[in-house]
Write a protein that holds these residues in place. Sequence first.
Motif, PDB file in Angstrom:
ATOM      1  N   SER A   1      -8.691  -1.023  -0.617  1.00 52.44           N
ATOM      2  CA  SER A   1      -7.338  -1.440  -0.994  1.00 52.44           C
ATOM      3  C   SER A   1      -7.138  -2.951  -0.923  1.00 52.44           C
ATOM      4  O   SER A   1      -6.181  -3.478  -1.512  1.00 52.44           O
ATOM      5  CB  SER A   1      -6.297  -0.741  -0.111  1.00 52.44           C
TER       6      SER A   1
ATOM      7  N   GLY B   1      -5.000  -3.896  -6.521  1.00 53.61           N
ATOM      8  CA  GLY B   1      -3.672  -3.341  -6.295  1.00 53.61           C
ATOM      9  C   GLY B   1      -2.809  -3.519  -7.526  1.00 53.61           C
ATOM     10  O   GLY B   1      -3.223  -4.116  -8.523  1.00 53.61           O
TER      11      GLY B   1
ATOM     12  N   GLU C   1     -10.475   8.893  -6.456  1.00 50.70           N
ATOM     13  CA  GLU C   1      -9.642   7.700  -6.585  1.00 50.70           C
ATOM     14  C   GLU C   1      -8.943   7.379  -5.268  1.00 50.70           C
ATOM     15  O   GLU C   1      -8.844   6.211  -4.857  1.00 50.70           O
ATOM     16  CB  GLU C   1      -8.613   7.901  -7.699  1.00 50.70           C
TER      17      GLU C   1
ATOM     18  N   TYR D   1      -9.453   4.022  -2.888  1.00 51.19           N
ATOM     19  CA  TYR D   1      -8.341   3.159  -2.479  1.00 51.19           C
ATOM     20  C   TYR D   1      -8.293   3.002  -0.959  1.00 51.19           C
ATOM     21  O   TYR D   1      -8.016   1.906  -0.457  1.00 51.19           O
ATOM     22  CB  TYR D   1      -7.007   3.689  -2.995  1.00 51.19           C
TER      23      TYR D   1
ATOM     24  N   TRP E   1       1.351   3.056  -3.246  1.00 55.23           N
ATOM     25  CA  TRP E   1       0.284   3.951  -3.683  1.00 55.23           C
ATOM     26  C   TRP E   1       0.430   5.326  -3.029  1.00 55.23           C
ATOM     27  O   TRP E   1       0.268   6.353  -3.686  1.00 55.23           O
ATOM     28  CB  TRP E   1      -1.082   3.359  -3.339  1.00 55.23           C
TER      29      TRP E   1
ATOM     30  N   GLU F   1       0.825  -1.213   0.000  1.00 50.53           N
ATOM     31  CA  GLU F   1       0.000   0.000   0.000  1.00 50.53           C
ATOM     32  C   GLU F   1       0.857   1.260   0.000  1.00 50.53           C
ATOM     33  O   GLU F   1       0.469   2.297  -0.560  1.00 50.53           O
ATOM     34  CB  GLU F   1      -0.946  -0.001   1.198  1.00 50.53           C
TER      35      GLU F   1
END
Length: 248
Positions: free
Chosen positions: A234, A238, A226, A230, A192, A189
């Motif tokens: 999440s 991914g 967005e 996420y 991101w 994560e």
Amino acid sequence: MVSDVFIEMFDRLPRQGPGKNECTKKAFEILSELPERPHILDIGCGSGMQTLLLAQLSGGKVDALDLYRIFLDDLNERAMKKGISDNIRTCVGSMTDLPYEKDSFDLIWAEGSIYIMGFKEGVSYWKQFLKNKGYICVSEINWLKDNPSEKAISYWNNYPEVSMKTVEENKETISEIGFDCIDIFILPESAWWDYYHPLELRLEEMKKKYSENAEFNEFSKEIYEEMEIYKECSDDYGYVFYIMKKKE
């Protein structure tokens, strides 16, 4: 044609999509049969965080291709500061019409960009530019569950450039096209948020200049949406790194 407002949002950001240096390094170190100084093509490189790392890790030559000169200028400046500009050659061009000879590269790399063509279309087309037993490494957004949430499905089904696949579907595609899937791994994560946090700061800066600009307001609304999706979903999707090798 991409607008000046859109370009300003992403210009000189560390990345133009999710990614992490540790993930680039992990994927590269899986490639056990590269020549000592490989010839690499980085497709859709943006400002080239991964391009710089590939040049340093490989000691070879990296051709970096992107549609937008402004990102490549940034990459060239970064390469100059790191003293590796001789290892990197930039080119303005399209991933759908590569300006290279067939059988040119030991490794083709694309972090977060293959969605523009589609996974199957991209790997199929790029294969011809790869030397025998060469590698393709891409990161691609995928469903991580067989039953993702309705919220995630609704959002991504309305996103025009992405037709989200599962990991298993992409693995089947890799085999059908004539590659061995050497390894895969899911980006954390944090990859991101290494992208989202600088982008969020950029949007806050631009609000002062573009608060009455309808185009900016629409772009920023989409980006914040967005991010929120996420945060909530999440576990459903991914980015996945695929390391594949061309069969003899």
